[in-house]
Scaffold this motif. Structure first.
Motif, PDB file in Angstrom:
ATOM      1  N   LEU A 160       5.843  -4.897   2.474  1.00 26.82           N
ATOM      2  CA  LEU A 160       4.945  -4.533   1.379  1.00 26.82           C
ATOM      3  C   LEU A 160       5.635  -3.710   0.293  1.00 26.82           C
ATOM      4  O   LEU A 160       5.005  -3.373  -0.703  1.00 26.82           O
ATOM      5  CB  LEU A 160       3.753  -3.746   1.946  1.00 26.82           C
ATOM      6  CG  LEU A 160       2.917  -4.481   3.003  1.00 26.82           C
ATOM      7  CD1 LEU A 160       1.848  -3.564   3.563  1.00 26.82           C
ATOM      8  CD2 LEU A 160       2.288  -5.744   2.426  1.00 26.82           C
ATOM      9  N   ALA A 212      -0.258  -8.874   2.978  1.00 27.90           N
ATOM     10  CA  ALA A 212       0.763  -9.693   2.313  1.00 27.90           C
ATOM     11  C   ALA A 212       0.132 -10.488   1.174  1.00 27.90           C
ATOM     12  O   ALA A 212       0.726 -10.641   0.100  1.00 27.90           O
ATOM     13  CB  ALA A 212       1.420 -10.632   3.324  1.00 27.90           C
ATOM     14  N   ARG A 216      -0.624  -8.052  -1.643  1.00 28.21           N
ATOM     15  CA  ARG A 216       0.613  -7.784  -2.372  1.00 28.21           C
ATOM     16  C   ARG A 216       0.898  -8.888  -3.379  1.00 28.21           C
ATOM     17  O   ARG A 216       1.243  -8.649  -4.543  1.00 28.21           O
ATOM     18  CB  ARG A 216       1.746  -7.672  -1.357  1.00 28.21           C
ATOM     19  CG  ARG A 216       3.157  -7.611  -1.891  1.00 28.21           C
ATOM     20  CD  ARG A 216       3.586  -6.208  -2.230  1.00 28.21           C
ATOM     21  NE  ARG A 216       3.320  -5.864  -3.601  1.00 28.21           N
ATOM     22  CZ  ARG A 216       3.689  -4.732  -4.179  1.00 28.21           C
ATOM     23  NH1 ARG A 216       4.329  -3.811  -3.462  1.00 28.21           N
ATOM     24  NH2 ARG A 216       3.427  -4.482  -5.422  1.00 28.21           N
ATOM     25  N   TRP A 255       0.919   1.347  -3.143  1.00 27.56           N
ATOM     26  CA  TRP A 255       2.212   0.667  -3.157  1.00 27.56           C
ATOM     27  C   TRP A 255       3.380   1.627  -3.379  1.00 27.56           C
ATOM     28  O   TRP A 255       4.523   1.178  -3.488  1.00 27.56           O
ATOM     29  CB  TRP A 255       2.233  -0.412  -4.245  1.00 27.56           C
ATOM     30  CG  TRP A 255       1.067  -1.331  -4.196  1.00 27.56           C
ATOM     31  CD1 TRP A 255       0.098  -1.472  -5.143  1.00 27.56           C
ATOM     32  CD2 TRP A 255       0.731  -2.242  -3.145  1.00 27.56           C
ATOM     33  NE1 TRP A 255      -0.829  -2.408  -4.759  1.00 27.56           N
ATOM     34  CE2 TRP A 255      -0.461  -2.899  -3.523  1.00 27.56           C
ATOM     35  CE3 TRP A 255       1.311  -2.561  -1.914  1.00 27.56           C
ATOM     36  CZ2 TRP A 255      -1.075  -3.854  -2.739  1.00 27.56           C
ATOM     37  CZ3 TRP A 255       0.694  -3.523  -1.120  1.00 27.56           C
ATOM     38  CH2 TRP A 255      -0.481  -4.150  -1.524  1.00 27.56           C
TER      39      TRP A 255
END
Length: 724
Positions: free
Chosen positions: A552, A614, A617, A697
């Motif tokens: 990530l 995922a 992301r 993030w």
């Protein structure tokens, strides 16, 4: 991943990939079929090497002529009192068993009640119950056959007298009947369940069969590698090979569902099936790889355990998962590419090329669920955390128990015999503890043994200590059978083990006692299991966190996801304990259950979080974190829901086995997977991400350091061109 995608989806190379797997399957099948012959289930194989019980086993095997032995107890009961005819039957059985030779290889003559010179404690005070003691070599491969031979000789009834074989020999015989052809039955039940669920999900024959084909091929290859691993001298238990079936079907089906879902999306966007699979694998391949590595490495952490049963499972499970995700990245996309749109028959209309069709990321029930959660993320997070914390309070009911009467989920002779025996004799009669008295400066004397017996008789919890008359080949070690007052497999009895060891640790100059067998084995096992759990948990979590961080590009997201997994595990364990203790009615659980449940739940549960995050992301790079979460929920919702139901279903197959441990493990993992599927992934994680925002993030951004912007999807470099 681009290069791999080009190979497995190429017009010619996809056939080469399939051919390579067929060759591997044919070459490996003969090896895998011999795995059962290489499994090891002896006492030392599941004990820690440093345990005193392990030392006792090693001494018995190396120093005593007959090695480690197993006890069988033939219980004779006549409620009206044992008659003269009953006594003749008891004597005749003993004579015939002695004459059986290798069919029942006794290491010493049976101890027979009512015989001249026989100990008086073989007969109940009121004369209605008596038992014969058989001693045979410890051999986990043969003991069930010896037990069956004993039962063939004695029968079950004789003129109103009931006859029951119990003790370790009786339990081995009943376990063989329960576990006989277990792997085959478990495999058949798992295949049937997965096939039915896949059929309901896809309603397309080839696509539903494809995951089973992939798992079957990878399982065959995995068993061959496990066989080679066992042949190298490593210890592999039958428990590990049994769990391998369920584990590989679970993870293999997960990877199939993820790739099929993305393939279906891409078939709607592009005409050529090769290009569609190229795009699908390029986008999901990294997720499958990360998920597979996470599960495999988490399983491999078990190899660090001190307990033999635990550390032997680690490499076996890791081999299985590695084979599953390699097949998921090669064989699976090759097969799906070969089938193309035909694979979705009779629902081919679902995958007809229609680029103008609304994206799945903009519609569906999971998008609506996500909208609701993200509208009020704080209440959603608080409610789920409070509910999970409340479930975790069930851990207050946690209790370790291996009660003999609770091992099987159905009535068996060995348990009935133990119940009868326990009414008239000390419960520890079932499994005597062994004490070895060793003199370091010469042969052990009768006085040494007598003083040891006197010391042992004075220990709280000991019913009686009896010299066996057996000595080591060098004469320096003698053995004593120790009968404890309580059930030899409950926690209260285990507490006597350290007291016994303290009492005989120093018996005078040059003399010491070692305690093993029976309750001492279980005590050492429990101590090692608890130590292993404290070691395995932080290492497994660290491994998972590192892989998540790399996948990530974030340090914050892995911490949030790990926290959700831990909370989910604690809730699962707590709710399971409440269910097992107060709904099923069992007095407790095996101490190893939390360790195995943790590894399975954390490693497998994190799969769905990886699938979700995922995709978040990926979508966040173009649409921002909030919209990325909503699109990811919509896109992965059906996949994760289907995968969770199938994985929970495969583990629930363990609940059909008539053994308490497998029932408890199956229930616990199935419950945890469902919680991860429907609450953690659907509510808890999206709510936490919404509250944290783009900081999830950190130290990168939603676009890995660039500005978030809407941009058209780039075509993959080198994608195959042409029609379908």
């Amino acid at each position: 991943m681009r290069a791999l995608a080009s190979i497995v989806t190429g017009r010619r190379t996809k056939w080469l990939v399939l051919l390579a797997w067929v060759i591997a399957f044919a070459a490996m099948m003969p090896l895998g079929s011999k795995l059962a012959d290489e499994t090891t289930d002896d006492t030392a194989s599941y004990l820690p090497q440093s345990a005193e019980s392990t030392e006792v086993v090693d001494i018995l095997d190396s120093e005593f002529p007959n090695g480690e032995t197993t006890v069988g107890l033939i219980v004779y009961e006549n409620p009206d009192g044992l008659t003269a005819a009953d006594k003749r039957k008891i004597a005749a059985d003993a004579v015939e068993i002695e004459r059986s030779g290798d069919e029942i290889p006794l290491t010493r003559p049976p101890a027979v009640p009512f015989a001249r010179g026989a100990p008086s404690d073989l007969v109940a005070p009121n004369g209605d119950v008596a038992y014969t003691v058989l001693t045979v070599p410890t051999n986990f491969d043969e003991s069930a056959d010896w037990g069956k031979a004993v039962r063939d000789i004695t029968g079950e009834q004789a003129d109103g007298m009931r006859i029951l074989l119990t003790g370790d020999l009786g339990f081995a015989t009943d376990a063989e009947e329960v576990f006989g052809d277990l792997d085959t039955k478990l495999l058949a039940a798992t295949v049937l369940l997965v096939l039915v669920l896949l059929g309901l999900i896809y309603r397309a024959v080839l696509v539903a069969l494809t995951p089973l084909i992939v798992v079957f091929f990878s399982y065959t290859v995995a068993t061959a590698f496990v066989y080679l691993y066992a042949k190298s001298g490593a210890s592999v238990s039958s428990n590990g090979t049994t769990i391998l079936i369920v584990l590989m079907f679970g993870v293999g089906t997960d990877y199939s569902l993820l790739l099929v879902s993305r393939f279906r999306e891409e078939l709607r966007r592009v005409e050529d099936k090769h290009e569609a699979m190229h795009r699908a694998l390029r986008r999901t391949g990294t997720t499958i790889l990360a998920s597979g590595l996470t599960v495999a490495l988490a399983m491999l952490v078990l190899a660090l355990a001190d307990t033999g049963l635990t550390n032997s499972l680690g490499p076996v499970a890791a081999i299985g998962v590695a084979c599953a995700f390699v097949a998921g990245l090669t064989l699976l996309p090759a097969l799906l590419t070969i089938f193309g749109r035909t694979g979705f028959w009779p629902r081919r209309a679902l995958v007809e090329c229609d680029p103008e069709h609304p994206s799945v990321a903009r519609q569906g029930v999971w998008r609506r669920v996500g909208d609701r959660v993200l509208e009020r993320p704080l209440p959603a997070l608080i409610v789920t955390v409070v509910v999970f914390a409340g479930g975790a309070l069930g851990l207050l009911a946690y209790k370790v128990d291996y009660s003999t009467t609770n091992f099987f989920k159905k009535s068996v002779d060995s348990v009935e015999g133990f119940d009868v025996l326990g009414e008239s004799f000390p419960a520890g009669t079932l499994a005597p503890t062994t004490v070895l008295v060793e003199r370091s400066d010469g042969p052990v004397t009768r006085s040494d043994v007598a003083e040891s017996v006197q010391t042992l008789d004075g220990v709280n919890g000991v019913a009686r200590a009896t010299p066996t008359g057996l000595r080591s080949e060098n004469g320096q070690i003698a053995s004593i059978d120790l009968i404890l007052e309580g059930d030899p497999y409950v926690q209260s009895t285990f507490d006597a083990v350290p007291r016994i060891r303290d009492a005989v640790g120093d018996l005078g100059p040059g003399v010491r006692g070692l305690v093993g067998g029976g309750s001492a084995i279980q005590y050492d096992y429990d101590e090692a299991i608890n130590s292993d759990l404290r070691l395995i948990v932080p290492i497994a979590l660290a491994v998972i966190a590192v892989i998540l961080a790399l996948l990530l590009w974030s340090l914050v997201a892995p911490l949030v996801l790990i926290a959700s997994v831990i909370l989910s595990f604690l809730c699962t364990l707590g709710l399971s304990m409440l269910f097992i203790r107060y709904v099923v009615g069992d007095p407790g659980v095996d101490a190893s259950l939390p360790t195995f449940a943790f590894i399975f739940l954390v490693a497998l549960g994190i799969d769905y979080t990886i699938f979700l995050m995922a995709r978040v992301r990926e979508e966040s790079r173009r649409h921002g974190t909030r919209e990325g979460m909503l699109r990811a929920l919509a896109a992965t919702g059906p996949v994760i829901t289907s995968a969770g139901i199938i994985l929970a279903g495969t583990f629930s197959v363990l609940m059909t086995l008539p053994v308490t441990y497998t029932f408890d493990l199956g229930f616990m993992v199935a419950l945890g997977i469902l919680l991860d599927t429907f609450i953690v992934r659907t509510i808890m994680v999206p709510a936490a991400v919404e509250l944290i925002g783009d900081r999830i993030w950190w130290p990168s951004t939603a676009d890995r350091g660039g500005a978030v912007r809407e941009r058209p999807e780039a075509e993959p470099a080198g994608a195959p061109a042409g029609g379908s």
